[in-house]
Motif scaffolding. Structure first.
Motif, PDB file in Angstrom:
ATOM      1  N   GLY A 179      28.168  39.740  33.794  1.00  0.00           N
ATOM      2  CA  GLY A 179      29.593  39.682  33.578  1.00  0.00           C
ATOM      3  C   GLY A 179      30.081  41.158  32.987  1.00  0.00           C
ATOM      4  N   GLU A 182      30.365  43.436  35.753  1.00  0.00           N
ATOM      5  CA  GLU A 182      31.563  43.306  36.574  1.00  0.00           C
ATOM      6  C   GLU A 182      32.713  43.597  35.625  1.00  0.00           C
ATOM      7  N   ALA A 183      33.063  43.082  34.446  1.00  0.00           N
ATOM      8  CA  ALA A 183      34.186  43.446  33.746  1.00  0.00           C
ATOM      9  C   ALA A 183      34.506  45.017  33.721  1.00  0.00           C
ATOM     10  N   ALA A 184      33.417  45.859  33.668  1.00  0.00           N
ATOM     11  CA  ALA A 184      33.646  47.218  33.518  1.00  0.00           C
ATOM     12  C   ALA A 184      33.994  47.840  34.948  1.00  0.00           C
ATOM     13  N   GLN A 185      33.443  47.131  36.006  1.00  0.00           N
ATOM     14  CA  GLN A 185      33.882  47.454  37.225  1.00  0.00           C
ATOM     15  C   GLN A 185      35.256  47.071  37.581  1.00  0.00           C
TER      16      GLN A 185
ATOM     17  N   LEU B  54      34.322  42.942  43.883  1.00  0.00           N
ATOM     18  CA  LEU B  54      32.911  42.602  43.144  1.00  0.00           C
ATOM     19  C   LEU B  54      32.038  42.231  44.382  1.00  0.00           C
ATOM     20  N   ARG B  90      40.271  49.674  42.844  1.00  0.00           N
ATOM     21  CA  ARG B  90      40.261  48.350  41.917  1.00  0.00           C
ATOM     22  C   ARG B  90      41.303  48.584  40.803  1.00  0.00           C
ATOM     23  N   PHE B  97      38.302  36.796  33.981  1.00  0.00           N
ATOM     24  CA  PHE B  97      37.086  36.003  34.362  1.00  0.00           C
ATOM     25  C   PHE B  97      37.002  34.701  33.863  1.00  0.00           C
ATOM     26  N   PHE B 100      35.593  35.176  30.166  1.00  0.00           N
ATOM     27  CA  PHE B 100      36.316  36.191  29.793  1.00  0.00           C
ATOM     28  C   PHE B 100      35.466  37.464  29.465  1.00  0.00           C
ATOM     29  N   ASN B 101      34.321  37.722  29.512  1.00  0.00           N
ATOM     30  CA  ASN B 101      33.691  39.026  29.685  1.00  0.00           C
ATOM     31  C   ASN B 101      34.292  40.093  28.914  1.00  0.00           C
ATOM     32  N   PHE B 103      34.182  42.989  26.012  1.00  0.00           N
ATOM     33  CA  PHE B 103      32.974  43.738  25.605  1.00  0.00           C
ATOM     34  C   PHE B 103      32.642  43.312  24.168  1.00  0.00           C
ATOM     35  N   ARG B 163      43.758  42.966  28.390  1.00  0.00           N
ATOM     36  CA  ARG B 163      42.947  44.303  28.933  1.00  0.00           C
ATOM     37  C   ARG B 163      43.273  44.482  30.376  1.00  0.00           C
TER      38      ARG B 163
END
Lengths: 285, 254
Positions: A179, A182-185, B54, B90, B97, B100-101, B103, B163
Motif C-alpha cells: 500500500g 501505491e500511495a506513493a504512485q 494502479l 495520475r 485508500f 489509509f496508506n 507514510f 494528502r
C-alpha cells in the motif's frame, strides 16, 4: 436501584497476602559452578606461558594503534561500498526488467559463492591477469601500481559485502507494505523517487539490526586483508611477533582491541535504530 | 455541451482466469458525485484502480479530461506511455485508500506536503500554508506534527483525504474509505467527504455506506460480476431497484 447479589461463601480474602520469594536453588548452584570453571581457566592462563607484562606494554604501541585505525578505516569504507552496492543490487533485483534482475542475481551468486580470502587474493594479484589497466587512448597504468593492498582490500571486502547486503536490503524493501508503493504512485511518484522517499526510509528500520551485525562481521573480516599485506590490526600484531616471538601475547592484544571496538559499536547501533524508528512508537516524537 | 470528465469505454480487465471487469462503459460528469456499490469481487474497486492506473486495463479505453490514459495511439496501434507520463496523468486524480496508506515515517503535515514539493516541485512555504489550511478543513489543525501511529483510524483517513487534495486533483477516487474504521469513527470521515461534495468536487466513491450514497450521491451505480447492472438516481436505485440482482444485494446489505 437493586443491590448487587450477595457473594458466595468459602473463598477467603487474599488481598493482603504476599507472594513468597522462590528459592531458585538451581540458579545458585549453576552460578557457583560457572564461577569455579572461570576461576580455573583464569588460573591456568595466569600460570601459563604468557608474559602479561608484554600484553600491557604492546597494547598501546604505535604500530598496534596504527593497525586499529587502518582496520576501522577499511571497515567503514568497505561497508559504505557494500551498502551502496547492496541498495543498487536490491533495487535491480526487484525491478521488472529481466536484464537488471539477472545481472543482480548473477552478482550475488558469484560473490557469495566464493570464499572472501580467495576474492582478496584475486584482486591483489590482478596484475598477473592484466599487466596494464585503463581506458585505451585516455589513461593507462601498470596494474601493480594501481592495485595496492588498500585498494585490493577495499574492492574485495566491499564487493563481497555488497552481495550479502543486497539480500538484507531486499528483505527490508519487501517488508514495506504494498500500500505504501501505491500511495506513493497515487501522488504521482515514479518508482525511483518512491523508493528513495518512501520505501527505503521505512526499510531502514528493518535492516539496521542485520546491517549492524554485518558491520561487526566486517570489522573482523578486515583481518583477512593481512594476507595481502594491508597493515591492519592483525597484520601489524603478526609483524611484531615475527620479530619478538611473543605470539600469544600479541594475539591477545589484537583480540582485546577487536572486543573493545565491537563493544563500542553495539550502543551506536541502538542509537541509529532509534533514529529510524520515527513514527513507529506511539510516544515517539 | 459539456464533456464528461471521465469516459470509460468497453473496458475489460482480467486477473488470470478471473474477469474483474467485463466490457464496462460509463461517463462521470464534472461536479458529479458517484457512488459505486456491489458485493466484494464485483469490480468496483478494480474500476477505480484502473482510472488512476494502479491497475492496467486489458481492453477498451479510459479518457480523463479528454486525454486517453496509459496509452498513446500511433500508426493504428496503442503504445504504452512511459512511467513519467503516467505519473503526470495520475496527478489529475486523488486516491483515498481503504487502509489509509499514510507514510508512517512522516508526520501528518509531511504526508500532505510530500507530493506537492517532491513531485510537483512547488515551493515549501506556499505548500505548507496550503497543507495547514487543508488540515484545518478536515478538522485536524492541531495534529499537524503527529505521526500516523499517534492518530485514530478516522483521523488518519482525514489526513489521507487532505494528502490527496493537496495535489489539486480534478477527480477524487475513494476506495471503501470507511471500511477499515471502527463504527464510531465512520461519521467524521463521511462528514469531510460530504463537505467536499458540496464544494463541487467530482467524486467516485466505492462504498458500503448506503446512507451516505442516499444523501450525497448524484448517481448510484450497482455492479455485479464485473459489469454495471443498474444505475440512476440514489432514490431510484436504492429505493426502487428494477433489477432482481440489485434487489437481492440491497436486501442482503440492509
Amino acid at each position: 436501584m437493586k443491590p448487587a447479589p450477595a457473594l458466595a461463601q468459602g473463598f477467603p480474602d487474599l488481598s493482603g497476602t504476599r507472594i513468597a520469594r522462590e528459592p531458585h536453588w538451581f540458579r545458585w548452584i549453576s552460578a557457583a559452578l560457572i564461577v569455579l570453571v572461570l576461576a580455573a581457566i583464569a588460573r591456568a592462563f595466569a600460570n601459563g606461558q604468557i608474559e602479561w607484562s608484554y600484553v600491557g606494554r604492546f597494547l598501546t604501541v604505535k604500530v598496534i594503534l596504527e593497525g586499529i585505525v587502518n582496520t576501522m578505516v577499511m571497515a567503514v569504507l568497505a561497508m559504505m561500498l557494500g551498502i551502496f552496492l547492496g541498495i543498487v543490487v536490491a533495487i535491480m533485483r526487484l525491478s521488472p526488467n529481466p536484464v537488471l534482475k539477472s545481472v543482480a542475481a548473477g552478482y550475488t551468486w558469484l560473490f557469495r559463492g566464493t570464499p572472501l580470502i580467495l576474492q582478496l587474493l584475486l584482486w591483489f594479484n590482478l596484475a598477473l591477469v592484466f599487466p596494464t589497466i585503463g581506458i585505451p587512448g585516455l589513461w593507462t597504468a601498470r596494474a601493480v601500481d594501481v592495485m595496492t593492498p588498500f585498494l585490493a582490500a577495499l574492492l574485495g571486502l566491499g564487493i563481497n559485502q555488497g552481495a550479502y547486503t543486497s539480500e538484507v536490503m531486499r528483505a527490508g524493501m519487501l517488508s514495506v507494505d504494498i500500500g505504501q508503493y501505491e500511495a506513493a504512485q497515487a501522488i504521482g511518484m515514479g518508482r525511483l523517487r518512491a523508493l528513495r522517499r518512501i520505501i527505503l526510509p521505512q526499510a531502514m528500520r528493518v535492516v539496521i539490526p542485520p546491517l549492524g551485525n554485518e558491520f561487526i562481521g566486517m570489522v573482523k573480516a578486515t583481518s583477512l586483508a593481512s594476507v595481502i599485506q594491508y597493515p591492519e590490526l592483525l597484520h601489524n600484531a603478526e609483524n611484531i611477533y615475527y620479530a619478538n616471538s611473543r605470539v600469544i601475547e600479541l594475539l591477545i592484544v589484537a583480540g582485546l582491541w577487536y572486543l573493545l571496538v565491537v563493544s563500542i559499536l553495539t550502543p551506536l547501533q541502538m542509537l541509529l535504530e532509534r533514529r529510524f524508528a520515527r513514527g513507529t512508537l506511539r510516544l515517539a516524537r | 455541451m459539456t464533456k464528461p470528465l471521465v469516459a470509460i469505454r468497453s473496458v475489460s480487465k482480467n486477473f488470470g482466469e478471473f474477469q474483474a471487469l467485463k466490457n464496462v462503459s460509463l461517463d462521470v460528469w464534472p461536479g458529479e458525485v458517484m457512488c459505486l456499490i456491489g458485493a466484494s469481487g464485483s469490480g468496483k474497486t478494480t474500476l477505480l484502480r484502473c482510472i488512476n492506473q494502479l491497475a492496467t486495463i486489458d481492453a477498451g479505453g479510459i479518457w480523463l479530461d479528454g486525454e486517453l490514459l496509459g496509452v498513446r495511439e500511433h500508426g493504428g496501434r496503442l503504445h504504452r506511455l512511459s512511467e513519467h507520463q503516467i505519473g503526470r496523468q495520475r496527478l489529475k486524480t486523488g486516491m483515498v485508500f481503504q487502509r489509509f496508506n499514510l507514510f508512517p515515517h512522516k508526520t501528518a503535515l509531511e504526508n500532505i506536503i510530500e507530493g506537492p514539493t517532491q513531485v510537483q516541485g512547488r515551493k515549501l512555504d506556499e505548500v505548507r500554508a496550503e497543507a495547514i489550511e487543508l488540515l484545518r478543513r478536515v478538522g485536524l489543525a492541531a495534529k499537524a506534527d503527529a505521526y500516523p501511529a499517534q492518530l485514530s483510524g478516522g483521523q488518519q483517513q482525514r489526513v489521507a483525504i487532505a494528502r490527496a487534495l493537496a495535489m489539486k486533483p480534478m477527480l477524487m477516487l475513494f476506495d471503501e474509505p470507511t471500511s477499515a474504521l471502527d463504527p464510531e469513527l465512520v461519521g467524521e470521515v463521511l462528514a469531510v467527504m460530504k463537505e467536499l461534495a458540496k464544494s463541487g468536487m467530482t467524486m467516485m466513491v466505492v462504498t458500503h455506506e448506503l446512507g451516505f450514497a442516499r444523501e450525497v450521491a448524484d448517481r448510484v451505480v450497482y455492479m455485479d460480476q464485473g459489469a454495471i447492472v443498474e444505475q440512476g438516481r440514489a432514490s431510484d436505485v436504492l429505493g426502487a431497484p428494477r433489477e432482481e440482482r440489485t434487489k437481492a444485494f440491497l436486501s442482503a446489505v440492509i
